[in-house]
Design a protein around this motif. Structure first.
Motif, PDB file in Angstrom:
ATOM      1  N   VAL A  73       0.853  -1.193   0.000  1.00 16.15           N
ATOM      2  CA  VAL A  73       0.000   0.000   0.000  1.00 16.15           C
ATOM      3  C   VAL A  73       0.889   1.242   0.000  1.00 16.15           C
ATOM      4  O   VAL A  73       1.846   1.332   0.777  1.00 16.15           O
ATOM      5  CB  VAL A  73      -0.924   0.015   1.249  1.00 16.15           C
ATOM      6  CG1 VAL A  73      -1.823   1.243   1.232  1.00 16.15           C
ATOM      7  CG2 VAL A  73      -1.760  -1.255   1.331  1.00 16.15           C
ATOM      8  N   ARG A  74       0.553   2.184  -0.873  1.00 15.47           N
ATOM      9  CA  ARG A  74       1.308   3.443  -0.888  1.00 15.47           C
ATOM     10  C   ARG A  74       0.775   4.323   0.238  1.00 15.47           C
ATOM     11  O   ARG A  74      -0.395   4.709   0.237  1.00 15.47           O
ATOM     12  CB  ARG A  74       1.123   4.136  -2.251  1.00 15.47           C
ATOM     13  CG  ARG A  74       2.043   5.309  -2.450  1.00 15.47           C
ATOM     14  CD  ARG A  74       1.969   5.812  -3.876  1.00 15.47           C
ATOM     15  NE  ARG A  74       2.809   6.974  -4.087  1.00 15.47           N
ATOM     16  CZ  ARG A  74       2.749   7.739  -5.160  1.00 15.47           C
ATOM     17  NH1 ARG A  74       1.907   7.438  -6.145  1.00 15.47           N
ATOM     18  NH2 ARG A  74       3.548   8.789  -5.284  1.00 15.47           N
ATOM     19  N   ILE A  75       1.650   4.661   1.188  1.00 18.81           N
ATOM     20  CA  ILE A  75       1.189   5.439   2.353  1.00 18.81           C
ATOM     21  C   ILE A  75       1.850   6.818   2.400  1.00 18.81           C
ATOM     22  O   ILE A  75       1.732   7.528   3.393  1.00 18.81           O
ATOM     23  CB  ILE A  75       1.423   4.681   3.685  1.00 18.81           C
ATOM     24  CG1 ILE A  75       2.888   4.247   3.810  1.00 18.81           C
ATOM     25  CG2 ILE A  75       0.484   3.507   3.815  1.00 18.81           C
ATOM     26  CD1 ILE A  75       3.250   3.746   5.201  1.00 18.81           C
ATOM     27  N   GLY A  76       2.557   7.185   1.329  1.00 25.68           N
ATOM     28  CA  GLY A  76       3.163   8.511   1.250  1.00 25.68           C
ATOM     29  C   GLY A  76       3.659   8.693  -0.157  1.00 25.68           C
ATOM     30  O   GLY A  76       3.749   7.722  -0.926  1.00 25.68           O
ATOM     31  N   PRO A  77       4.018   9.917  -0.525  1.00 25.27           N
ATOM     32  CA  PRO A  77       4.512  10.129  -1.889  1.00 25.27           C
ATOM     33  C   PRO A  77       5.674   9.198  -2.224  1.00 25.27           C
ATOM     34  O   PRO A  77       5.793   8.724  -3.358  1.00 25.27           O
ATOM     35  CB  PRO A  77       4.964  11.589  -1.876  1.00 25.27           C
ATOM     36  CG  PRO A  77       4.190  12.222  -0.768  1.00 25.27           C
ATOM     37  CD  PRO A  77       3.939  11.162   0.255  1.00 25.27           C
ATOM     38  N   ASN A  78       6.518   8.902  -1.237  1.00 21.05           N
ATOM     39  CA  ASN A  78       7.696   8.064  -1.488  1.00 21.05           C
ATOM     40  C   ASN A  78       7.742   6.878  -0.517  1.00 21.05           C
ATOM     41  O   ASN A  78       8.808   6.387  -0.179  1.00 21.05           O
ATOM     42  CB  ASN A  78       8.958   8.939  -1.323  1.00 21.05           C
ATOM     43  CG  ASN A  78      10.200   8.223  -1.769  1.00 21.05           C
ATOM     44  OD1 ASN A  78      10.171   7.465  -2.742  1.00 21.05           O
ATOM     45  ND2 ASN A  78      11.302   8.414  -1.049  1.00 21.05           N
ATOM     46  N   GLU A  79       6.572   6.437  -0.024  1.00 20.91           N
ATOM     47  CA  GLU A  79       6.564   5.453   1.064  1.00 20.91           C
ATOM     48  C   GLU A  79       5.581   4.311   0.797  1.00 20.91           C
ATOM     49  O   GLU A  79       4.444   4.554   0.391  1.00 20.91           O
ATOM     50  CB  GLU A  79       6.162   6.157   2.371  1.00 20.91           C
ATOM     51  CG  GLU A  79       7.215   7.147   2.823  1.00 20.91           C
ATOM     52  CD  GLU A  79       6.674   8.241   3.727  1.00 20.91           C
ATOM     53  OE1 GLU A  79       5.678   8.002   4.413  1.00 20.91           O
ATOM     54  OE2 GLU A  79       7.254   9.339   3.714  1.00 20.91           O
ATOM     55  N   LEU A  80       6.059   3.090   1.048  1.00 25.59           N
ATOM     56  CA  LEU A  80       5.200   1.919   0.850  1.00 25.59           C
ATOM     57  C   LEU A  80       5.103   1.116   2.141  1.00 25.59           C
ATOM     58  O   LEU A  80       6.113   0.888   2.814  1.00 25.59           O
ATOM     59  CB  LEU A  80       5.793   1.003  -0.228  1.00 25.59           C
ATOM     60  CG  LEU A  80       5.864   1.547  -1.661  1.00 25.59           C
ATOM     61  CD1 LEU A  80       6.578   0.538  -2.563  1.00 25.59           C
ATOM     62  CD2 LEU A  80       4.473   1.839  -2.218  1.00 25.59           C
TER      63      LEU A  80
END
Ligand code: HEM
Length: 480
Positions: A73-80
């Motif tokens: 799941v993508r939880i930030g612009p640059n974070e999974l």
């Protein structure tokens, strides 16, 4: 000429709008993470994650997000956030470990010695070598008689409630015990919480500091603004600063009182190492003791409280545990079971593992930076510098690993000899790779601080008392 057509402010607005559109289109369409699903706002701003942590329900929300969007799941612009077992093992491997992400630097602040938050793997390895011995199994065994004294004091207090069949908050007394154990193993001196029956409001203080760390880790710009501008002018507004303020001073006072006296507690052993080789210095010892108080007491208390709550919800398991303890611990005198007997109760061990699986004390996603060469997750390339990580709550509920009953408290799963090795590989309550908890459980009969204090408390209480949940029990869950 253009300026005559439109005032400067309109130009500024137009440039701002064009940049914002470019950013949104980039994140949505062209970013290397664009193909990973997740909440819309999370694709564009870190504020989404900071707010998610601030709410205090992250531990459940992140599980729901994985159920909705799948293993990554993508939880930030640059974070999974990663719930895929294969990728999980790559991220938290021991050799060529992925370093901790930038979110940890908020908690580290300016501390040069911070085992839990140091991001440089080489510095961390050197610091861990310096301090590891007092936390080892051999050292921990020496603490057992002191823990017995604390348990005895606790049982006397609880006997009073039992005699009068009075309803009481067991969780509160468990917290007092966890803090006193940390005082005992760190400084050979319990904080006196059990005997006085009060925590001097220290729990609330730790919880506020943890709550504030949880969201600030994802709002670094705000933290830096606060530290450099707001704090010097208007004073401190962030509870996180207690970690470097109140709790550092608390530990410093204890370390100073402790210096120069003999003793095999953790501070004493670190002073011995210092006398032999000059390291760790006084400041490093104080930082380590601050971490003990901050990271070692509340975590263990949460785990023990969760275990009791699950046992109270499942009286047949409580009964089974009592029967197993009575059979295995026959030679222990009274209710205080010695650790080797506690270790030999398979059901007690299974209950502790399962309690920590179903309700891990640490709920946040343990951020790691993907190394420059990148990695592949579920067949997709992830570039170096992306932040990836897993929450114990997520990996502990993956049905592919734990089965269709992953959401249920079922200690029996830890008694299946064929599966236990596999389950332990994904047991993440104490983190993983090079950064596993220093106070954790070790395998093959070895134990460290946290396991020792948990198994002794649970065995003592279950063998001595019968419990049930009060009708009006006020059970709240809040994660920080
Ligand atoms: C049930 C109890 C506990 C739980 C669930 C727990 C959980 C964890 C987790 C998940 C981490 C890894 C965090 C990360 O990767 O960001 C960690 C690290 C750590 N914990 Fe614990 N912990 C517990 C008890 C303790 C105790 C009793 C102590 C000290 C006496 C302690 C000291 C530390 C330290 C120093 C680290 C950093 C280790 C390193 O990076 O080398 N913890 N803990």
């Amino acid at each position: 000429m253009y300026e005559q057509l439109f005032p400067t402010s309109i130009w500024f607005l137009a440039i701002f709008a064009a940049s914002a559109c470019t950013y949104v289109i980039y994140q949505y369409v062209f970013s290397p993470l664009a193909s990973f699903p997740g909440p819309l706002a999370a694709k564009f701003t870190k504020v989404w994650r900071a707010y998610g942590m601030y709410k205090g329900t992250w531990h459940r929300d992140i599980v729901d997000l994985h159920r909705k969007y799948g293993p990554v799941v993508r939880i930030g612009p640059n974070e999974l956030s990663v719930g895929d077992p294969e990728a999980f093992r790559q991220i938290y491997r021991v050799s060529k470990a992925f370093p901790k992400g930038a979110s940890y630097s908020v908690v580290q602040g300016t501390r040069p010695f911070d085992l839990a938050n140091e991001r440089n793997e080489k510095i961390h390895a050197a610091q861990r070598r310096l301090v590891a011995r007092p936390y080892s199994m051999e050292s921990t065994k020496r603490f057992e008689p002191q823990i017995d004294v604390l348990l005895d004091t606790l049982l006397h207090k609880l006997d009073d409630f039992a005699k009068s069949s009075q309803i009481f908050d067991l969780g509160f007394w468990i917290q007092l015990y966890a803090f006193d154990v940390i005082g005992t193993v760190s400084f050979s001196k319990p904080f006196g919480f059990i005997s006085s029956g009060t925590d001097n409001a220290i729990f609330e203080r730790i919880q506020k500091a943890m709550d504030s760390a949880a969201w600030l880790m994802h709002a670094r710009w705000f933290f830096n603004l606060h530290q450099n501008v707001i704090k010097p002018i208007f004073g401190n507004w962030l509870a996180l600063n207690d970690r470097h303020g109140y709790f550092f001073q608390f530990s410093k006072d204890e370390v100073e009182k402790r210096k120069g006296k003999p003793g095999k507690d953790i501070a004493g052993q670190l002073f011995q190492a210092q006398a032999a080789g000059g390291q760790p210095n006084d400041l490093a010892i104080t930082f380590m003791m601050t971490t003990n108080v901050f990271a070692g007491s509340d975590t263990t208390a949460i785990a023990m409280r969760a275990i009791f709550l699950n046992l109270l919800h499942n009286p047949q398991m409580l009964k089974k545990l009592r029967a197993d303890l009575q059979e295995q611990c026959s030679s222990s005198s009274g209710s205080i079971v010695n650790s080797s007997e506690a270790e030999s109760s398979p059901y007690l061990q299974a209950v502790i593992y399962e309690g920590l699986r179903i309700f891990p004390s640490v709920a946040f996603v343990l951020d790691r930076d993907v190394p420059p060469e990148g990695m592949t997750i579920i067949g997709k390339y992830i570039p170096g510098g992306t932040v990836v990580g897993t929450s114990p709550w997520v990996i502990h509920r993956v049905q592919e690993i734990w089965g269709a009953d992953a959401d249920e408290f079922r200690p029996e799963r830890w008694l299946d000899e064929e599966r236990i090795g596999e389950l332990r590989r994904f047991f993440f309550a104490f983190g993983g790779g090079t950064r596993t908890c220093i106070g954790r459980r070790q395998y093959q009969g070895a134990f460290t601080i946290t396991w020792l204090e948990m198994e002794k408390l649970i065995a003592a209480l279950v063998m001595r008392y019968d419990f049930e949940l009060a009708d009006d029990a006020n059970i709240t869950e809040k994660c920080g």
